[in-house]
Design a protein around this motif. Structure first.
Motif, PDB file in Angstrom:
ATOM      1  N   GLY A  42       0.733  -1.016  -0.208  1.00 60.14           N
ATOM      2  CA  GLY A  42      -0.139   0.111  -0.142  1.00 60.14           C
ATOM      3  C   GLY A  42       0.799   1.256  -0.040  1.00 60.14           C
ATOM      4  O   GLY A  42       0.069   2.429   0.151  1.00 60.14           O
ATOM      5  N   ARG A  43       2.067   1.073  -0.080  1.00 58.32           N
ATOM      6  CA  ARG A  43       3.015   2.325  -0.317  1.00 58.32           C
ATOM      7  C   ARG A  43       3.817   2.512  -1.541  1.00 58.32           C
ATOM      8  O   ARG A  43       4.073   1.382  -2.147  1.00 58.32           O
ATOM      9  N   VAL A  44       3.903   3.793  -1.928  1.00 60.75           N
ATOM     10  CA  VAL A  44       4.593   3.804  -3.063  1.00 60.75           C
ATOM     11  C   VAL A  44       6.185   3.781  -2.920  1.00 60.75           C
ATOM     12  O   VAL A  44       6.755   4.339  -1.805  1.00 60.75           O
ATOM     13  N   VAL A  45       6.868   2.846  -3.457  1.00 60.37           N
ATOM     14  CA  VAL A  45       8.283   2.387  -3.024  1.00 60.37           C
ATOM     15  C   VAL A  45       9.139   2.933  -4.411  1.00 60.37           C
ATOM     16  O   VAL A  45      10.265   3.194  -4.164  1.00 60.37           O
ATOM     17  N   ALA A  46       8.471   3.357  -5.621  1.00 62.53           N
ATOM     18  CA  ALA A  46       9.241   3.931  -6.463  1.00 62.53           C
ATOM     19  C   ALA A  46       8.330   4.675  -7.393  1.00 62.53           C
ATOM     20  O   ALA A  46       7.247   4.190  -7.747  1.00 62.53           O
ATOM     21  N   CYS A  47       8.556   5.690  -8.249  1.00 67.87           N
ATOM     22  CA  CYS A  47       8.099   6.202  -9.160  1.00 67.87           C
ATOM     23  C   CYS A  47       9.166   6.734 -10.129  1.00 67.87           C
ATOM     24  O   CYS A  47      10.216   7.501  -9.779  1.00 67.87           O
ATOM     25  N   GLY A  48       8.582   6.775 -11.564  1.00 68.36           N
ATOM     26  CA  GLY A  48       9.470   7.216 -12.478  1.00 68.36           C
ATOM     27  C   GLY A  48       9.475   6.542 -13.873  1.00 68.36           C
ATOM     28  O   GLY A  48       8.188   6.069 -14.005  1.00 68.36           O
ATOM     29  N   PRO A  49      10.138   6.912 -14.842  1.00 69.04           N
ATOM     30  CA  PRO A  49      10.216   6.320 -16.215  1.00 69.04           C
ATOM     31  C   PRO A  49       9.912   4.633 -16.008  1.00 69.04           C
ATOM     32  O   PRO A  49      10.774   4.200 -15.361  1.00 69.04           O
ATOM     33  N   THR A  50       8.940   4.111 -16.743  1.00 64.59           N
ATOM     34  CA  THR A  50       8.652   2.557 -16.569  1.00 64.59           C
ATOM     35  C   THR A  50       9.980   2.008 -16.982  1.00 64.59           C
ATOM     36  O   THR A  50      10.490   1.060 -16.213  1.00 64.59           O
ATOM     37  N   ARG A  51      10.561   2.289 -18.296  1.00 65.44           N
ATOM     38  CA  ARG A  51      11.856   1.363 -18.611  1.00 65.44           C
ATOM     39  C   ARG A  51      12.915   1.597 -17.511  1.00 65.44           C
ATOM     40  O   ARG A  51      13.708   0.417 -17.130  1.00 65.44           O
ATOM     41  N   GLU A  52      12.903   2.595 -16.896  1.00 64.39           N
ATOM     42  CA  GLU A  52      14.052   2.929 -15.987  1.00 64.39           C
ATOM     43  C   GLU A  52      14.122   2.030 -14.795  1.00 64.39           C
ATOM     44  O   GLU A  52      14.706   1.118 -14.226  1.00 64.39           O
ATOM     45  N   LEU A  53      12.599   2.107 -14.075  1.00 63.58           N
ATOM     46  CA  LEU A  53      12.323   1.337 -12.996  1.00 63.58           C
ATOM     47  C   LEU A  53      12.382  -0.030 -13.175  1.00 63.58           C
ATOM     48  O   LEU A  53      12.893  -1.079 -12.539  1.00 63.58           O
ATOM     49  N   PHE A  54      12.043  -0.576 -14.486  1.00 63.58           N
ATOM     50  CA  PHE A  54      11.822  -2.157 -14.657  1.00 63.58           C
ATOM     51  C   PHE A  54      13.222  -2.678 -15.083  1.00 63.58           C
ATOM     52  O   PHE A  54      13.455  -3.858 -15.275  1.00 63.58           O
ATOM     53  N   ALA A  55      14.084  -1.892 -15.323  1.00 64.61           N
ATOM     54  CA  ALA A  55      15.594  -2.236 -15.641  1.00 64.61           C
ATOM     55  C   ALA A  55      16.359  -2.612 -14.250  1.00 64.61           C
ATOM     56  O   ALA A  55      17.130  -3.101 -14.318  1.00 64.61           O
ATOM     57  N   ASP A  56      15.819  -2.068 -12.961  1.00 65.48           N
ATOM     58  CA  ASP A  56      16.307  -2.210 -11.751  1.00 65.48           C
ATOM     59  C   ASP A  56      15.821  -3.425 -11.233  1.00 65.48           C
ATOM     60  O   ASP A  56      14.933  -3.592 -10.552  1.00 65.48           O
ATOM     61  N   LYS A  57      16.583  -4.552 -11.540  1.00 70.42           N
ATOM     62  CA  LYS A  57      16.219  -6.030 -11.221  1.00 70.42           C
ATOM     63  C   LYS A  57      15.968  -6.190  -9.620  1.00 70.42           C
ATOM     64  O   LYS A  57      15.144  -6.660  -9.104  1.00 70.42           O
ATOM     65  N   ALA A  58      16.948  -5.389  -8.950  1.00 65.91           N
ATOM     66  CA  ALA A  58      16.995  -5.667  -7.314  1.00 65.91           C
ATOM     67  C   ALA A  58      15.649  -4.773  -6.818  1.00 65.91           C
ATOM     68  O   ALA A  58      15.209  -5.408  -5.902  1.00 65.91           O
ATOM     69  N   LEU A  59      15.447  -3.753  -7.416  1.00 67.16           N
ATOM     70  CA  LEU A  59      14.220  -3.202  -6.951  1.00 67.16           C
ATOM     71  C   LEU A  59      12.815  -4.011  -7.285  1.00 67.16           C
ATOM     72  O   LEU A  59      12.050  -4.199  -6.445  1.00 67.16           O
ATOM     73  N   LEU A  60      12.709  -4.467  -8.454  1.00 65.23           N
ATOM     74  CA  LEU A  60      11.534  -5.549  -8.711  1.00 65.23           C
ATOM     75  C   LEU A  60      11.648  -6.743  -7.987  1.00 65.23           C
ATOM     76  O   LEU A  60      10.428  -7.102  -7.405  1.00 65.23           O
ATOM     77  N   GLU A  61      12.780  -7.369  -7.638  1.00 61.21           N
ATOM     78  CA  GLU A  61      12.982  -8.545  -6.951  1.00 61.21           C
ATOM     79  C   GLU A  61      12.523  -8.277  -5.550  1.00 61.21           C
ATOM     80  O   GLU A  61      11.688  -8.752  -4.840  1.00 61.21           O
ATOM     81  N   ALA A  62      12.820  -6.954  -4.806  1.00 60.69           N
ATOM     82  CA  ALA A  62      12.779  -6.707  -3.339  1.00 60.69           C
ATOM     83  C   ALA A  62      11.139  -6.507  -3.049  1.00 60.69           C
ATOM     84  O   ALA A  62      10.681  -6.647  -2.396  1.00 60.69           O
ATOM     85  N   HIS A  63      10.578  -6.144  -4.167  1.00 60.03           N
ATOM     86  CA  HIS A  63       9.102  -6.104  -4.185  1.00 60.03           C
ATOM     87  C   HIS A  63       8.043  -6.895  -4.720  1.00 60.03           C
ATOM     88  O   HIS A  63       7.027  -6.854  -5.186  1.00 60.03           O
ATOM     89  N   GLY A  64       8.626  -8.191  -5.135  1.00 61.10           N
ATOM     90  CA  GLY A  64       7.972  -9.305  -5.481  1.00 61.10           C
ATOM     91  C   GLY A  64       7.487  -9.282  -6.986  1.00 61.10           C
ATOM     92  O   GLY A  64       6.547 -10.014  -7.163  1.00 61.10           O
ATOM     93  N   LEU A  65       8.096  -8.387  -7.866  1.00 61.08           N
ATOM     94  CA  LEU A  65       7.683  -8.234  -9.025  1.00 61.08           C
ATOM     95  C   LEU A  65       8.398  -9.179 -10.095  1.00 61.08           C
ATOM     96  O   LEU A  65       7.841  -9.646 -11.302  1.00 61.08           O
ATOM     97  N   ILE A  66       9.451  -9.804  -9.508  1.00 64.60           N
ATOM     98  CA  ILE A  66      10.244 -10.887 -10.285  1.00 64.60           C
ATOM     99  C   ILE A  66      10.643 -11.851  -9.103  1.00 64.60           C
ATOM    100  O   ILE A  66      11.077 -11.452  -8.065  1.00 64.60           O
ATOM    101  N   GLY A  67      10.982 -13.035  -9.622  1.00 72.24           N
ATOM    102  CA  GLY A  67      11.464 -14.136  -8.692  1.00 72.24           C
ATOM    103  C   GLY A  67      12.969 -14.115  -8.602  1.00 72.24           C
ATOM    104  O   GLY A  67      13.473 -13.325  -9.673  1.00 72.24           O
ATOM    105  N   SER A  68      13.724 -14.368  -7.599  1.00 71.60           N
ATOM    106  CA  SER A  68      14.906 -14.574  -7.385  1.00 71.60           C
ATOM    107  C   SER A  68      15.726 -15.338  -8.002  1.00 71.60           C
ATOM    108  O   SER A  68      15.328 -16.324  -8.715  1.00 71.60           O
TER     109      SER A  68
END
Length: 68
Positions: A42-68
């Motif tokens: 329920g909290r915003v953890v990142a905001c920005g250009p989609t391609r930039e955010l989705f290139a950050d694998k550590a960010l996605l993994e930390a928030h359950g959007l991709i598996g480890s």
């Protein structure tokens, strides 16, 4: 199904207004959204250009959007 998904993407692309889309479908977000917010618990953890955010694998993994 793939046909309905393409139809939804086409419909959303045709709307020339701001859209709020809540989804776990990263591919859909990459196709439709130039910017996005990533929420976790329920909290915003990142905001920005989609391609930039989705290139950050550590960010996605930390928030359950991709598996480890």
């Amino acid at each position: 199904d793939p046909r309905a998904r393409r139809g939804l993407i086409g419909l959303l692309e045709s709307l020339s207004l701001t859209k709020v889309i809540a989804t776990h479908d990263i591919g859909l977000v990459m196709e439709l959204c130039g910017r996005c917010l990533i929420l976790d618990g329920g909290r915003v953890v990142a905001c920005g250009p989609t391609r930039e955010l989705f290139a950050d694998k550590a960010l996605l993994e930390a928030h359950g959007l991709i598996g480890s």
